[in-house]
Design a protein around this motif. Structure first.
Motif, PDB file in Angstrom:
ATOM      1  N   ARG A  22       0.856  -1.197   0.000  1.00  0.00           N
ATOM      2  CA  ARG A  22       0.000   0.000   0.000  1.00  0.00           C
ATOM      3  C   ARG A  22       0.889   1.243   0.000  1.00  0.00           C
ATOM      4  N   SER A  42      -6.614  -0.836  -3.249  1.00  0.00           N
ATOM      5  CA  SER A  42      -7.898  -1.531  -3.138  1.00  0.00           C
ATOM      6  C   SER A  42      -8.941  -0.533  -2.651  1.00  0.00           C
ATOM      7  N   GLU A  43     -10.199  -0.907  -2.783  1.00  0.00           N
ATOM      8  CA  GLU A  43     -11.261  -0.057  -2.223  1.00  0.00           C
ATOM      9  C   GLU A  43     -11.103   0.038  -0.707  1.00  0.00           C
ATOM     10  N   ASP A  44     -10.678  -1.046  -0.063  1.00  0.00           N
ATOM     11  CA  ASP A  44     -10.457  -1.033   1.395  1.00  0.00           C
ATOM     12  C   ASP A  44      -9.420   0.017   1.777  1.00  0.00           C
ATOM     13  N   HIS A  45      -8.364   0.077   1.004  1.00  0.00           N
ATOM     14  CA  HIS A  45      -7.284   1.044   1.256  1.00  0.00           C
ATOM     15  C   HIS A  45      -7.818   2.473   1.138  1.00  0.00           C
ATOM     16  N   ASN A  47     -10.985   3.490   1.221  1.00  0.00           N
ATOM     17  CA  ASN A  47     -12.022   3.744   2.230  1.00  0.00           C
ATOM     18  C   ASN A  47     -11.447   4.005   3.610  1.00  0.00           C
ATOM     19  N   TYR A  48     -10.405   3.262   3.962  1.00  0.00           N
ATOM     20  CA  TYR A  48      -9.738   3.484   5.253  1.00  0.00           C
ATOM     21  C   TYR A  48      -9.259   4.938   5.350  1.00  0.00           C
ATOM     22  N   GLY A  76      -7.984   1.112  -6.175  1.00  0.00           N
ATOM     23  CA  GLY A  76      -9.015   1.681  -5.300  1.00  0.00           C
ATOM     24  C   GLY A  76      -9.962   2.628  -6.016  1.00  0.00           C
ATOM     25  N   GLU A 128      -3.230  -8.476  -0.279  1.00  0.00           N
ATOM     26  CA  GLU A 128      -4.245  -7.405  -0.113  1.00  0.00           C
ATOM     27  C   GLU A 128      -5.659  -7.953  -0.318  1.00  0.00           C
ATOM     28  N   TYR A 129      -5.794  -8.896  -1.268  1.00  0.00           N
ATOM     29  CA  TYR A 129      -7.117  -9.440  -1.610  1.00  0.00           C
ATOM     30  C   TYR A 129      -7.249 -10.879  -1.124  1.00  0.00           C
TER      31      TYR A 129
END
Length: 282
Positions: A22, A42-45, A47-48, A76, A128-129
């Motif tokens: 990341r 990623s979307e998680d990254h 969004n965090y 992301g 990551e996934y």
């Protein structure tokens, strides 16, 4: 894990995470608009980062700028549908090539075997996934050729295509009023060829362009922010090793001896690795 930090009055960033690759994400909060730098791996990254900034009363971004096409900076983007995304024309062209690809373990492993993907990236994507592989490649909304200036209200971002060995489409973001230069990955070597490498001509050209910005703080995406003095030290190291690579005709042992005489001490591991990178690119 990450931490969220602030530099100056308008710039926030999240620290990088090496195991999942990341990179640093940046946010510039103007009076009228907010601009995010890179979309995350990623979307998680993504969004965090947004959730942490909302806790600090920093609004969600109106604009997201991509520094280059590599997966860890763009995956992301699918989670940032309410923002206008901006990238260089070269970045869009490279992202278009990712549209037909599968990101399953099998597909990643096959691309590593054929040489179109590197083990480092495949491993980080799997990390990551872990729980899913829902990856949607999204193209940028707006493209530019060389440079675009964005007024956010009280703070200006200059986005400039600079290239470099790591990625020919690399762009930097200069936050004018803060004197911050967000480097992305542009100053790193090419890690996607058979051997990691720097080329003399491209490195010197890139350094000339980066040194044209009046910055006090520099942000390389996979390290910590560095001061002007630290950046200048890095630039001197790269220029000197490039010069000795040229004068020694790419002979590693000769370059090491010449550079050791120049610095008047034993070489660090980082310097030795940089010399090898220049030899590989000679």
């Amino acid at each position: 894990m990450h931490s969220i930090n602030k530099i100056g009055k308008t710039f926030w960033y999240s620290t990088p995470v090496s195991v999942t690759d990341r990179p640093i994400l940046g946010m510039v909060a103007g009076k009228n608009k907010t601009l995010m730098i890179d979309a995350g791996n990623s979307e998680d990254h993504a969004n965090y980062f947004l959730e942490e900034l909302l806790k600090r009363e920093v609004p969600n971004p109106d604009i997201v700028v991509l520094t280059h096409w590599h997966w860890d900076h763009i995956f992301g983007l699918s989670g940032l549908s309410h923002t206008v995304s901006i990238a260089s024309k070269e970045t869009k062209k490279e992202i278009e090539k990712l549209l037909p690809l599968s990101w399953s373990d099998e597909a990643l492993d096959a691309r590593v075997r054929e040489g179109s993907e590197i083990e480092f990236c495949a491993k980080a994507i799997k990390e990551e996934y872990k729980d899913h592989r829902d990856i949607t490649i999204v193209l940028p909304d707006v493209t530019f050729e060389k440079r675009v200036e964005i007024d956010l209200g009280g703070v200006t971002c200059i986005v400039q295509h600079v290239g470099g060995d790591h990625a020919a489409d690399s762009a930097v973001i200069y936050i004018k009023e803060e004197k911050i230069l967000f480097l992305g990955d542009c100053i790193y070597p090419d890690i996607f060829s058979e051997k990691d490498n720097y080329t003399i001509k491209e490195t010197l050209r890139l350094l000339d362009e980066l040194e044209s910005f009046e910055a006090d703080t520099y942000i390389p995406s996979h390290q910590k922010p560095i001061s002007k003095e630290e950046f200048n030290q890095e630039a001197v190291k790269l220029r000197s090793i490039a010069k000795y690579t040229e004068s020694c005709n790419g002979d590693k042992e000769k370059i090491m001896k010449e550079y050791e005489k120049y610095v008047k001490r034993e070489l660090t591991e980082d310097e030795k690795e940089t010399i090898v990178n220049f030899v590989n690119g000679y």
